[in-house]
Design a protein around this motif. Sequence first.
Motif, PDB file in Angstrom:
ATOM      1  N   TYR A  34       0.823  -1.198  -0.227  1.00 37.99           N
ATOM      2  CA  TYR A  34       0.058  -0.040   0.056  1.00 37.99           C
ATOM      3  C   TYR A  34       0.622   1.128   0.115  1.00 37.99           C
ATOM      4  CZ  TYR A  34      -3.677   3.364   0.966  1.00 37.99           C
ATOM      5  OH  TYR A  34      -4.693   4.260   1.165  1.00 37.99           O
ATOM      6  N   VAL A  35       2.013   1.326   1.000  1.00 38.05           N
ATOM      7  CA  VAL A  35       2.928   2.402   0.775  1.00 38.05           C
ATOM      8  C   VAL A  35       3.488   2.723  -0.460  1.00 38.05           C
ATOM      9  CG1 VAL A  35       4.917   3.409   1.933  1.00 38.05           C
ATOM     10  CG2 VAL A  35       2.928   2.439   3.449  1.00 38.05           C
ATOM     11  N   ARG A  36       3.924   1.532  -0.885  1.00 35.16           N
ATOM     12  CA  ARG A  36       4.562   1.656  -2.367  1.00 35.16           C
ATOM     13  C   ARG A  36       3.883   2.210  -3.385  1.00 35.16           C
ATOM     14  NH1 ARG A  36       5.027   0.288  -6.999  1.00 35.16           N
ATOM     15  NH2 ARG A  36       3.320  -0.938  -6.628  1.00 35.16           N
ATOM     16  N   ALA A  37       2.580   1.567  -3.625  1.00 35.64           N
ATOM     17  CA  ALA A  37       1.715   2.040  -4.692  1.00 35.64           C
ATOM     18  C   ALA A  37       1.362   3.317  -4.550  1.00 35.64           C
ATOM     19  CB  ALA A  37       0.620   0.982  -4.695  1.00 35.64           C
ATOM     20  N   HIS A  38       0.969   3.785  -3.055  1.00 31.58           N
ATOM     21  CA  HIS A  38       0.507   5.158  -3.217  1.00 31.58           C
ATOM     22  C   HIS A  38       1.402   6.221  -2.862  1.00 31.58           C
ATOM     23  CE1 HIS A  38      -3.780   4.038  -3.197  1.00 31.58           C
ATOM     24  NE2 HIS A  38      -3.287   2.650  -2.722  1.00 31.58           N
ATOM     25  N   LYS A  39       2.668   5.846  -2.579  1.00 29.37           N
ATOM     26  CA  LYS A  39       3.875   6.810  -2.590  1.00 29.37           C
ATOM     27  C   LYS A  39       4.338   6.859  -3.868  1.00 29.37           C
ATOM     28  CE  LYS A  39       6.163   8.658   0.717  1.00 29.37           C
ATOM     29  NZ  LYS A  39       6.261   9.327   2.060  1.00 29.37           N
ATOM     30  N   GLU A  40       4.571   5.917  -4.493  1.00 22.37           N
ATOM     31  CA  GLU A  40       5.428   5.796  -5.913  1.00 22.37           C
ATOM     32  C   GLU A  40       4.333   5.894  -7.062  1.00 22.37           C
ATOM     33  OE1 GLU A  40       7.879   2.350  -5.941  1.00 22.37           O
ATOM     34  OE2 GLU A  40       8.761   2.885  -3.895  1.00 22.37           O
ATOM     35  N   ASP A  41       3.382   5.013  -7.231  1.00 20.60           N
ATOM     36  CA  ASP A  41       2.324   4.754  -8.390  1.00 20.60           C
ATOM     37  C   ASP A  41       1.625   6.062  -8.430  1.00 20.60           C
ATOM     38  OD1 ASP A  41       3.905   2.698  -8.808  1.00 20.60           O
ATOM     39  OD2 ASP A  41       2.289   1.276  -8.720  1.00 20.60           O
ATOM     40  N   HIS A  42       0.847   5.997  -7.382  1.00 24.56           N
ATOM     41  CA  HIS A  42      -0.380   7.049  -7.628  1.00 24.56           C
ATOM     42  C   HIS A  42      -0.118   8.205  -6.740  1.00 24.56           C
ATOM     43  CE1 HIS A  42      -2.818   3.723  -8.548  1.00 24.56           C
ATOM     44  NE2 HIS A  42      -2.372   2.760  -7.415  1.00 24.56           N
ATOM     45  N   LYS A  43       0.912   8.530  -6.171  1.00 21.51           N
ATOM     46  CA  LYS A  43       1.356   9.774  -5.389  1.00 21.51           C
ATOM     47  C   LYS A  43       0.450  10.352  -4.670  1.00 21.51           C
ATOM     48  CE  LYS A  43       5.006  10.168  -8.893  1.00 21.51           C
ATOM     49  NZ  LYS A  43       6.014   8.961  -8.357  1.00 21.51           N
ATOM     50  N   ASP A  44      -0.611   9.753  -4.163  1.00 16.36           N
ATOM     51  CA  ASP A  44      -1.659  10.389  -3.380  1.00 16.36           C
ATOM     52  C   ASP A  44      -1.850   9.989  -1.840  1.00 16.36           C
ATOM     53  OD1 ASP A  44      -2.423   7.373  -3.404  1.00 16.36           O
ATOM     54  OD2 ASP A  44      -4.434   7.872  -4.177  1.00 16.36           O
ATOM     55  N   PHE A  45      -0.685   9.582  -1.545  1.00 13.60           N
ATOM     56  CA  PHE A  45      -0.360   9.129  -0.168  1.00 13.60           C
ATOM     57  C   PHE A  45      -0.570  10.306   1.095  1.00 13.60           C
ATOM     58  CE2 PHE A  45       2.167   7.950   3.755  1.00 13.60           C
ATOM     59  CZ  PHE A  45       1.683   6.725   4.089  1.00 13.60           C
ATOM     60  N   ASP A  46      -0.175  11.506   0.424  1.00 13.07           N
ATOM     61  CA  ASP A  46      -0.380  12.684   1.386  1.00 13.07           C
ATOM     62  C   ASP A  46      -2.055  12.865   1.635  1.00 13.07           C
ATOM     63  OD1 ASP A  46       2.254  12.637   1.267  1.00 13.07           O
ATOM     64  OD2 ASP A  46       2.524  14.362  -0.029  1.00 13.07           O
ATOM     65  N   ASN A  47      -2.754  12.273   0.833  1.00 15.01           N
ATOM     66  CA  ASN A  47      -4.191  12.563   0.956  1.00 15.01           C
ATOM     67  C   ASN A  47      -4.817  12.061   2.219  1.00 15.01           C
ATOM     68  OD1 ASN A  47      -4.612  14.236  -1.055  1.00 15.01           O
ATOM     69  ND2 ASN A  47      -4.930  12.692  -2.460  1.00 15.01           N
ATOM     70  N   ILE A  48      -3.865  11.037   2.950  1.00 18.43           N
ATOM     71  CA  ILE A  48      -4.272  10.402   4.247  1.00 18.43           C
ATOM     72  C   ILE A  48      -4.257  11.357   5.247  1.00 18.43           C
ATOM     73  CG2 ILE A  48      -4.168   8.455   5.757  1.00 18.43           C
ATOM     74  CD1 ILE A  48      -2.657   7.035   3.380  1.00 18.43           C
ATOM     75  N   LEU A  49      -5.307  11.880   5.707  1.00 23.35           N
ATOM     76  CA  LEU A  49      -5.255  12.870   6.971  1.00 23.35           C
ATOM     77  C   LEU A  49      -4.650  12.195   8.219  1.00 23.35           C
ATOM     78  CD1 LEU A  49      -8.851  14.021   6.269  1.00 23.35           C
ATOM     79  CD2 LEU A  49      -6.738  15.252   5.632  1.00 23.35           C
ATOM     80  N   LEU A  50      -5.243  11.249   8.572  1.00 24.94           N
ATOM     81  CA  LEU A  50      -4.959  10.398   9.731  1.00 24.94           C
ATOM     82  C   LEU A  50      -5.162   8.997   9.742  1.00 24.94           C
ATOM     83  CD1 LEU A  50      -4.376  11.376  12.800  1.00 24.94           C
ATOM     84  CD2 LEU A  50      -6.644  11.288  13.299  1.00 24.94           C
ATOM     85  N   GLY A  51      -4.352   7.924  10.277  1.00 25.45           N
ATOM     86  CA  GLY A  51      -4.645   6.507  10.375  1.00 25.45           C
ATOM     87  C   GLY A  51      -4.692   5.947  11.536  1.00 25.45           C
ATOM     88  N   ALA A  52      -5.470   4.842  11.943  1.00 24.61           N
ATOM     89  CA  ALA A  52      -5.404   4.139  12.906  1.00 24.61           C
ATOM     90  C   ALA A  52      -5.760   2.828  12.760  1.00 24.61           C
ATOM     91  CB  ALA A  52      -6.462   4.734  14.138  1.00 24.61           C
ATOM     92  N   GLU A  53      -5.233   1.734  13.511  1.00 22.27           N
ATOM     93  CA  GLU A  53      -5.481   0.248  13.452  1.00 22.27           C
ATOM     94  C   GLU A  53      -5.873  -0.395  14.425  1.00 22.27           C
ATOM     95  OE1 GLU A  53      -3.106  -1.661  10.409  1.00 22.27           O
ATOM     96  OE2 GLU A  53      -3.383  -3.942  11.507  1.00 22.27           O
ATOM     97  N   TRP A  54      -7.047  -1.292  14.443  1.00 18.76           N
ATOM     98  CA  TRP A  54      -7.194  -2.046  15.556  1.00 18.76           C
ATOM     99  C   TRP A  54      -6.477  -3.692  15.252  1.00 18.76           C
ATOM    100  CZ3 TRP A  54      -7.779  -1.051  20.507  1.00 18.76           C
ATOM    101  CH2 TRP A  54      -8.204  -2.310  21.115  1.00 18.76           C
TER     102      TRP A  54
END
Length: 465
Positions: free
Chosen positions: A335-355
């Motif tokens: 996910y990090v690879r695809a959205h930082k390198e391919d789609h370049k939309d990683f910075d559109n994530i405002l905030l993340g949290a996982e359970w």
Amino acid sequence: MKKFALIALASMAVSFSSVAQESPLTQEMKDHAVKIGEAAYKSNLTKDLITSLTTEVGHRLAGTANDKKGREWAMRKMREMGFDRVWEEPVDFPLWHRGSASLEMTAPFEHDLHIVALGTSIGTPEGGLTAEVVQFDEYKDLVEAEPNSLDGKIAYVSLRMAKTGLKGYGYAGQARRMGSVAAAKAGASAIIIRSIGTDDNRTPHTGSMNYEDGVTKIPAAALSNPDADLLDNALKYGEPVTLKLEMSSHSHDPVVTYNVLGEITGSEDPEKAVLIGAHLDSWDLGTGALDDGTGVSIVMSAAKHILDGGKRPKRSVRVILFAAEEEGLIGAREYVRAHKEDHKDFDNILLGAEWDSGTGRIINFAPGVGPTSLSVAREIGYVLAPYGVATLMTNTAKGQSDMSLLGNAGMPAVNLGMEPTNYFDFHHTANDTLDKVDMDAITHNAAIYAMFSYMAADVDVDFTK
Ligand SMILES: [Zn+2]
């Protein structure tokens, strides 16, 4: 002088109160979040989702037919619940087959011992391998073993995991994650570890392990705690103890699995999104209820509660169900690879949290955001206080489990901490089943996720700043 000070104080008070009034987190946002939360506490949705997932699908070992069933289940449920968008994103990884695994003590006493293969381990040669066992108290002792000192032997790490939650798991888990490399460097032909778990059952704990390029791959397995006690006792006689290990585990060429995503689309700036996540895959021994069926149900349920609140946040709330977490955060890495390198939309994530913490009740809220948005992140946390959630005064959260890879890649994050539980009695065992889930706790957790993610998606603030 005194009068001047009073005037200065008064004007400071005015400016403080005007700052407070101008907080981007408005009373209306807080009230709406509380309305969503109150409805979530009355809902059976989280309970129904985890019951459905564990009953209709069961385990979700990455790449298997059950993994596919799990993804189909998640997409169907999110569509039925009215999510605006539901989609998959591909993840390549080498499919692993557990096969069979057995361990016998052949001398000086004879016993059948209960083991499981560690995830991604290779198998033994056909017919198994029989060798003398060499005991190490813990991983760091194994690392110090001289080259060739274990030639033709089976290395065994006997450390029992301390009952100190994640800390104990992290420490004892080194033997599982890196033991095969250390043992192979010293010449061992296999490694057995005491299960990384806090129980006293004959249910060994599987989990991920690693090989290193240039180091011989050797089979790796975990022994149940009572069987490890038995082996420890046999070793105390001071005579050679021999074991016969037979495993048919093996990996295949890469196959494709998928991260599954679902979205409640924002009303003003839909490209930007709060990301709430869990991992959909599980090990294959139980039904993946605690790990991580709870997380899957909590985040899906939280998004549905926001939808049911009747008012969309300005930005989207996106559910992400990561693939192949257990084999080493593979879906998150992609996910990090695809959205930082391919789609370049990683910075559109405002905030993340996982359970990915099983069934414990959330008791604290820990932000990890930029310095100017910290006060708003804390204000969000304070809304959760009446529900028993304390806002920690730290600002170091990077996201848990899969989400930590996104946090380390620059995404602002929130970590939700839980009360102590007996999670590590069941973690990665055949006992990871629905009866272990505290339904009230996961209902509470879904309410907390719904409230904070609604506020984070609606408030006009950049959490990177
Ligand atoms: Zn997990």
